[in-house]
Design a protein around this motif. Structure first.
Motif, PDB file in Angstrom:
ATOM      1  N   THR A   1       0.854  -1.197   0.000  1.00 45.19           N
ATOM      2  CA  THR A   1       0.000   0.000   0.000  1.00 45.19           C
ATOM      3  C   THR A   1       0.885   1.241   0.000  1.00 45.19           C
ATOM      4  N   LEU A   2       0.653   2.096  -0.975  1.00 40.87           N
ATOM      5  CA  LEU A   2       1.445   3.328  -1.055  1.00 40.87           C
ATOM      6  C   LEU A   2       0.880   4.345  -0.069  1.00 40.87           C
ATOM      7  N   VAL A   3       1.722   4.780   0.857  1.00 40.20           N
ATOM      8  CA  VAL A   3       1.291   5.747   1.873  1.00 40.20           C
ATOM      9  C   VAL A   3       2.060   7.055   1.676  1.00 40.20           C
ATOM     10  N   PRO A   4       1.345   8.167   1.443  1.00 36.06           N
ATOM     11  CA  PRO A   4       2.050   9.441   1.243  1.00 36.06           C
ATOM     12  C   PRO A   4       2.642   9.959   2.556  1.00 36.06           C
ATOM     13  N   SER A   5       3.358  11.060   2.467  1.00 36.35           N
ATOM     14  CA  SER A   5       3.938  11.691   3.652  1.00 36.35           C
ATOM     15  C   SER A   5       2.837  12.028   4.670  1.00 36.35           C
ATOM     16  N   MET A   6       3.102  11.760   5.932  1.00 33.78           N
ATOM     17  CA  MET A   6       2.099  11.961   6.994  1.00 33.78           C
ATOM     18  C   MET A   6       2.620  12.926   8.065  1.00 33.78           C
ATOM     19  N   ASP A   7       1.706  13.521   8.835  1.00 36.33           N
ATOM     20  CA  ASP A   7       2.120  14.378   9.959  1.00 36.33           C
ATOM     21  C   ASP A   7       2.347  13.548  11.228  1.00 36.33           C
ATOM     22  N   ILE A   8       1.523  12.491  11.366  1.00 32.95           N
ATOM     23  CA  ILE A   8       1.597  11.695  12.599  1.00 32.95           C
ATOM     24  C   ILE A   8       1.570  10.211  12.224  1.00 32.95           C
ATOM     25  N   ILE A   9       2.504   9.450  12.793  1.00 35.75           N
ATOM     26  CA  ILE A   9       2.567   8.008  12.542  1.00 35.75           C
ATOM     27  C   ILE A   9       2.337   7.304  13.877  1.00 35.75           C
ATOM     28  N   ILE A  10       1.385   6.382  13.893  1.00 36.31           N
ATOM     29  CA  ILE A  10       1.169   5.574  15.100  1.00 36.31           C
ATOM     30  C   ILE A  10       1.630   4.156  14.744  1.00 36.31           C
ATOM     31  N   PHE A  11       2.733   3.736  15.332  1.00 31.99           N
ATOM     32  CA  PHE A  11       3.280   2.389  15.052  1.00 31.99           C
ATOM     33  C   PHE A  11       2.861   1.485  16.200  1.00 31.99           C
ATOM     34  N   GLU A  12       2.024   0.469  15.902  1.00 32.19           N
ATOM     35  CA  GLU A  12       1.545  -0.384  16.992  1.00 32.19           C
ATOM     36  C   GLU A  12       1.861  -1.847  16.724  1.00 32.19           C
ATOM     37  N   GLY A  13       2.251  -2.557  17.791  1.00 32.14           N
ATOM     38  CA  GLY A  13       2.539  -3.975  17.639  1.00 32.14           C
ATOM     39  C   GLY A  13       3.091  -4.572  18.920  1.00 32.14           C
ATOM     40  N   ILE A  14       3.034  -5.920  18.980  1.00 26.81           N
ATOM     41  CA  ILE A  14       3.478  -6.584  20.216  1.00 26.81           C
ATOM     42  C   ILE A  14       4.962  -6.298  20.504  1.00 26.81           C
ATOM     43  N   LEU A  15       5.756  -6.123  19.433  1.00 24.43           N
ATOM     44  CA  LEU A  15       7.196  -5.918  19.636  1.00 24.43           C
ATOM     45  C   LEU A  15       7.648  -4.567  19.093  1.00 24.43           C
ATOM     46  N   SER A  16       6.726  -3.612  19.104  1.00 23.42           N
ATOM     47  CA  SER A  16       7.045  -2.294  18.526  1.00 23.42           C
ATOM     48  C   SER A  16       8.127  -1.551  19.314  1.00 23.42           C
ATOM     49  N   LEU A  17       8.304  -1.905  20.600  1.00 23.26           N
ATOM     50  CA  LEU A  17       9.369  -1.260  21.395  1.00 23.26           C
ATOM     51  C   LEU A  17      10.553  -2.211  21.628  1.00 23.26           C
ATOM     52  N   HIS A  18      10.600  -3.292  20.844  1.00 24.73           N
ATOM     53  CA  HIS A  18      11.680  -4.266  21.046  1.00 24.73           C
ATOM     54  C   HIS A  18      13.019  -3.746  20.515  1.00 24.73           C
ATOM     55  N   ASP A  19      12.972  -3.070  19.371  1.00 25.98           N
ATOM     56  CA  ASP A  19      14.199  -2.615  18.709  1.00 25.98           C
ATOM     57  C   ASP A  19      14.539  -1.198  19.179  1.00 25.98           C
TER      58      ASP A  19
END
Ligand SMILES: Nc1ncnc2c1ncn2[C@@H]1O[C@H](COP(=O)(O)OP(=O)(O)O)[C@@H](O)[C@H]1O
Ligand SMILES: O=c1ccn([C@@H]2O[C@H](COP(=O)(O)O)[C@@H](O)[C@H]2O)c(=O)[nH]1
Length: 238
Positions: free
Chosen positions: A121-139
């Motif tokens: 899916t092509l996503v254009p430039s955004m103002d706010i990104i919400i990254f969610e996932g079980i291991l989103s803070l792992h790295d």
């Protein structure tokens, strides 16, 4: 009185802070499976009420599995909750691009086929990104890029009960298979990898309790207010 060198240093420091804080705002939402991360992300997007908010789900970053792994998946012996199951480098690279204002192609994953879809899916430039996932803070590279970190917490029974309902309805799973997966992989991985991520919240992070009967809205409302103020400071009105 400050010397002219000190004034110049202060000006450089202020510019550096502004530069580091410019660009899209990244909120990373972590927590166990079925704790309520997706719900939190969607409530926040609704509350921010902007077309320029994008929810990037870590679920899209499951890897392409080998033939051997596909056999394990069929026998329900594959561990989808280990960091090894995900292409975290791909998620990281994509977030770096989004943070620098680039358009990106987001991969797509099918929970019923347990495989990557052919399309992106092509996503254009955004103002706010919400990254969610079980291991989103792992790295820690992603942790370091986050402007705001959130950990959604729910007790084991709550997470399992929600997952039983959701996976039967949306992911084509039987109760027996969900329970077996929970015991063998989901809960051990929660203890080993996910729960420790709550320690990465830092002073400005948000720990949200989301057990039965608890309401996400007050947390979402105060976070949306904080983000609006920050974005205003960055020259972006939402
Ligand atoms: N506070 C809550 N009260 C009732 N149901 C909830 C609550 N939070 C989440 N749920 C439900 O639990 C299920 C799992 O939530 P979801 O946001 O998909 O979890 P996650 O993204 O963490 O895996 C969904 O069906 C969702 O509607
Ligand atoms: O093919 C798959 C891929 C993942 N899972 C499970 O999904 C959850 C993570 O997604 P949430 O939306 O946060 O629940 C993870 O616990 C995996 O076990 C799967 O079952 N099949």
């Amino acid at each position: 009185m400050q010397s002219s060198a000190a004034v110049a240093d202060a000006a450089i420091a202020a510019t550096t802070v502004t530069a580091a804080k410019s660009g899209p705002f990244l909120i990373v939402v972590c927590g166990g499976s079925a704790s309520g991360k997706t719900m939190f992300a969607h409530l926040l997007k609704t509350r921010l009420n902007s077309e320029r908010v994008f929810i990037l789900s870590m679920d899209h970053f499951y890897r392409n599995f080998t033939e051997e792994e596909k056999k394990e998946i069929l026998k329900e012996e594959f561990n989808f909750d280990s960091p090894d199951a995900l292409d975290i480098d791909c998620a990281h690279d994509l977030i770096v691009k989004m943070k620098s204002g680039e358009a990106v192609n987001v991969p797509s994953y099918s929970f019923t086929k347990h495989a990557r879809e052919a399309h992106t899916t092509l996503v254009p430039s955004m103002d706010i990104i919400i990254f969610e996932g079980i291991l989103s803070l792992h790295d820690d590279r992603i942790v370091d890029m986050a402007d705001k970190k959130v950990f959604v917490s729910a007790d084991e029974d709550t997470r399992l009960n929600r997952r039983l309902t959701r996976d039967a309805r949306e992911r084509g799973r039987t109760e027996e298979s969900t329970r077996a997966q929970h015991e063998k992989f989901v809960e051990p991985a929660y203890r080993a990898y996910i729960a420790p991520c709550a320690n990465k919240l830092g002073t400005n992070g948000l720990l949200v309790e989301n057990n039965e009967g608890q309401n996400l809205e007050p947390h979402v409302e105060s976070l949306a207010k904080e983000i609006r103020e920050e974005m205003k400071w960055r020259g972006v009105s939402l």
